[in-house]
Each structure stands twice: as structure tokens, then as C-alpha cells.
Design a protein around this motif. Structure first.
Motif, short mmCIF file in Angstrom:
data_model
loop_
_atom_site.label_atom_id
_atom_site.label_comp_id
_atom_site.label_asym_id
_atom_site.label_seq_id
_atom_site.Cartn_x
_atom_site.Cartn_y
_atom_site.Cartn_z
N ILE A 169 0.86 -1.25 -0.06
CA ILE A 169 0.06 -0.03 0.01
C ILE A 169 0.84 1.18 0.21
N VAL A 170 0.56 2.32 -0.92
CA VAL A 170 1.22 3.44 -0.94
C VAL A 170 0.47 4.48 -0.86
N GLY A 171 0.85 5.41 0.08
CA GLY A 171 -0.10 6.80 0.41
C GLY A 171 0.76 7.74 -0.33
N GLU A 172 0.45 9.16 -0.09
CA GLU A 172 1.01 10.28 -0.62
C GLU A 172 2.25 10.72 0.26
N ALA A 173 1.90 10.97 1.55
CA ALA A 173 3.00 11.69 2.51
C ALA A 173 2.35 11.43 3.91
N PRO A 174 3.55 11.68 4.90
CA PRO A 174 3.09 11.51 6.34
C PRO A 174 2.30 12.79 6.72
N GLY A 175 1.56 12.39 7.61
CA GLY A 175 1.09 13.67 8.46
C GLY A 175 1.84 13.83 9.99
N ALA A 176 1.25 14.44 10.74
CA ALA A 176 1.88 14.97 12.01
C ALA A 176 2.02 13.85 12.83
N ASN A 177 1.39 12.88 13.16
CA ASN A 177 1.37 11.74 14.02
C ASN A 177 2.50 10.92 13.28
N GLU A 178 2.61 10.69 12.21
CA GLU A 178 3.39 9.83 11.26
C GLU A 178 4.83 10.21 11.52
N ASP A 179 4.90 11.74 11.16
CA ASP A 179 6.19 12.19 11.37
C ASP A 179 6.90 12.31 12.99
N LEU A 180 5.96 12.41 13.88
CA LEU A 180 6.56 12.24 15.31
C LEU A 180 7.00 10.90 15.65
N VAL A 181 6.34 9.71 14.95
CA VAL A 181 6.83 8.32 15.27
C VAL A 181 7.71 7.78 14.41
N GLY A 182 7.58 8.13 12.99
CA GLY A 182 8.32 7.47 11.94
C GLY A 182 7.90 6.30 11.21
N LYS A 183 6.38 6.34 11.53
CA LYS A 183 5.69 5.13 10.67
C LYS A 183 4.47 5.64 10.03
N PRO A 184 4.16 5.10 8.70
CA PRO A 184 3.09 5.44 8.10
C PRO A 184 1.73 5.33 8.61
N PHE A 185 0.75 6.27 8.17
CA PHE A 185 -0.64 5.98 8.77
C PHE A 185 -0.85 5.48 9.79
N ILE A 186 -0.40 6.27 10.97
CA ILE A 186 -0.98 5.76 12.30
C ILE A 186 -1.79 6.87 13.07
N GLY A 187 -1.95 7.92 12.35
CA GLY A 187 -3.05 8.93 13.03
C GLY A 187 -4.46 8.50 12.74
N ASP A 188 -5.41 9.62 12.70
CA ASP A 188 -6.70 9.28 12.79
C ASP A 188 -7.02 8.43 11.38
N ALA A 189 -6.46 9.08 10.21
CA ALA A 189 -6.95 8.32 8.89
C ALA A 189 -6.30 7.05 9.13
N GLY A 190 -5.07 7.02 9.52
CA GLY A 190 -4.56 5.54 9.49
C GLY A 190 -5.41 4.63 10.23
N LYS A 191 -5.71 5.09 11.25
CA LYS A 191 -6.53 4.23 12.22
C LYS A 191 -7.83 3.87 11.23
#
Length: 190
Positions: free
Chosen positions: A35-57
Motif C-alpha cells: 500500500i502506498v499513500g502520498e505523504a506522512p502527517g503530523a502523527n506519522e512524522d513524530l513516530v516515523g511510521k506511515p498511517f498511524i494517525g486518525d486517517a491511518g486508524k
């Protein structure tokens, strides 16, 4: 993958100046599904993993309905650093990262690519149409540099679905079609 991460860290991308972390990947790198998304958001930037914020959930919840989890898919982004204010990555940022993303796809060598959102789909399928035209269609990702052709699908980004819940039914239909493809091709071994 470690060599690729070293190469990515050497990319001359302006986003590195404002990002906290490089956001590389998560999940099973031996999976048949990438799976390939476009770019990380704020939560992803803090943790270093893709799709872990609300959209990732929401994405995880959607994919769980078709028996997909980070135990049996691999996930990354087209761009590896968060654009300020969660804005979409611009053409220059995409052009700096796209070759590394293509190499990433080549290394993982999935049997199915799922592009999440318009930017990932348009950039990697080399299309002009937006996500409303690209979703629901069968695509082939072609990379002549690596000599690969991979079946691909595009779905709405979960952040878009959070703003436009009426499109969840459309995405549900896309997920059913993706699930059918996965089952017919036996891409997941239980």
C-alpha cells in the motif's frame, strides 16, 4: 531495504528541514500486497511510521474488513517526510522521492499495489485523472527501469473519507473488489 533507507536519507528534499523523522514503512516486507499513500502527517512524522494517525486508524479498520492487517500487508508513502501543515506534497517534492519509491516497490515486489489517494495514484500510474476517475478501475503499474508490471488499484484517502463520509460506500465497493482479487490470486496465505 536498509540500503534504500540510506539512499532516501541522502535525498535532497526540502521537507527534511521541517520534518522530525523520515517515515519509511510498516508491516510485512514479505507481503504480496503493498500500500502506498502520498505523504506522512503530523502523527506519522513524530513516530516515523506511515498511517498511524486518525486517517491511518480508519485505513486499518477499512482493511481489516477484508482480512488485511499490518501482519499481512506492507505500507509506505510516495514522499518520506511530512509537508508543513499537512499540505499535499508539491511536484518538486514528488520528483525528488519518486525514483526511491519506485525502487522501494521493486524491492518489495508485491503482487498487488493499492494506492491511497489521488497524489500517489496519479504519480505512480502516470495519469492525469484524479482519484474519482482512477478508483474502481483495474490498473497496471508499469516500471520499465525495473521491467515490472504489477496489478494496481486506487482508493480514496481515509482523510478524504473523514471529510466526505458519503464516499465510504464507494470505498466499500472498491474494497470488496480488492478482496475478490486477493482471494482469486491467493495473495494471502492464512
Amino acid at each position: 531495504l536498509e540500503k534504500l533507507l540510506v539512499e532516501i536519507n541522502k535525498l535532497k528534499c526540502n521537507l527534511k528541514e521541517t520534518a522530525t523523522n523520515v517515515v519509511f514503512s510498516d508491516g510485512d516486507y514479505n507481503s504480496n500486497i503493498m500500500i502506498v499513500g502520498e505523504a506522512p502527517g503530523a502523527n506519522e512524522d513524530l513516530v516515523g511510521k506511515p498511517f498511524i494517525g486518525d486517517a491511518g486508524k480508519l485505513l486499518d479498520k477499512m482493511l481489516n474488513f477484508i482480512d488485511l492487517s499490518r501482519d499481512n500487508f506492507y505500507i509506505s508513502n510516495l514522499v518520506f517526510w511530512r509537508p508543513p501543515g499537512n499540505r499535499p506534497p508539491n511536484d518538486k517534492e514528488i520528483s525528488v522521492c519518486i525514483e526511491a519509491t519506485k525502487k522501494h516497490i521493486h524491492i518489495i515486489n508485491p503482487k498487488l499495489l493499492i494506492f491511497v489517494g489521488s497524489i500517489a495514484a496519479k504519480s505512480l500510474l502516470d495519469k492525469k485523472e484524479g482519484i474519482t476517475k482512477l478508483r474502481g478501475e483495474k490498473h497496471i503499474y508499469v516500471d520499465n527501469t525495473y521491467g515490472i508490471k504489477i496489478p494496481a488499484r486506487a482508493i480514496f484517502h481515509p482523510a478524504y473519507l473523514m471529510r466526505n463520509p458519503i464516499e465510504k460506500k464507494t470505498t466499500w465497493n472498491d474494497l470488496i473488489e480488492i478482496d475478490d482479487f486477493i482471494r482469486r490470486k491467493r495473495l494471502i496465505i492464512s
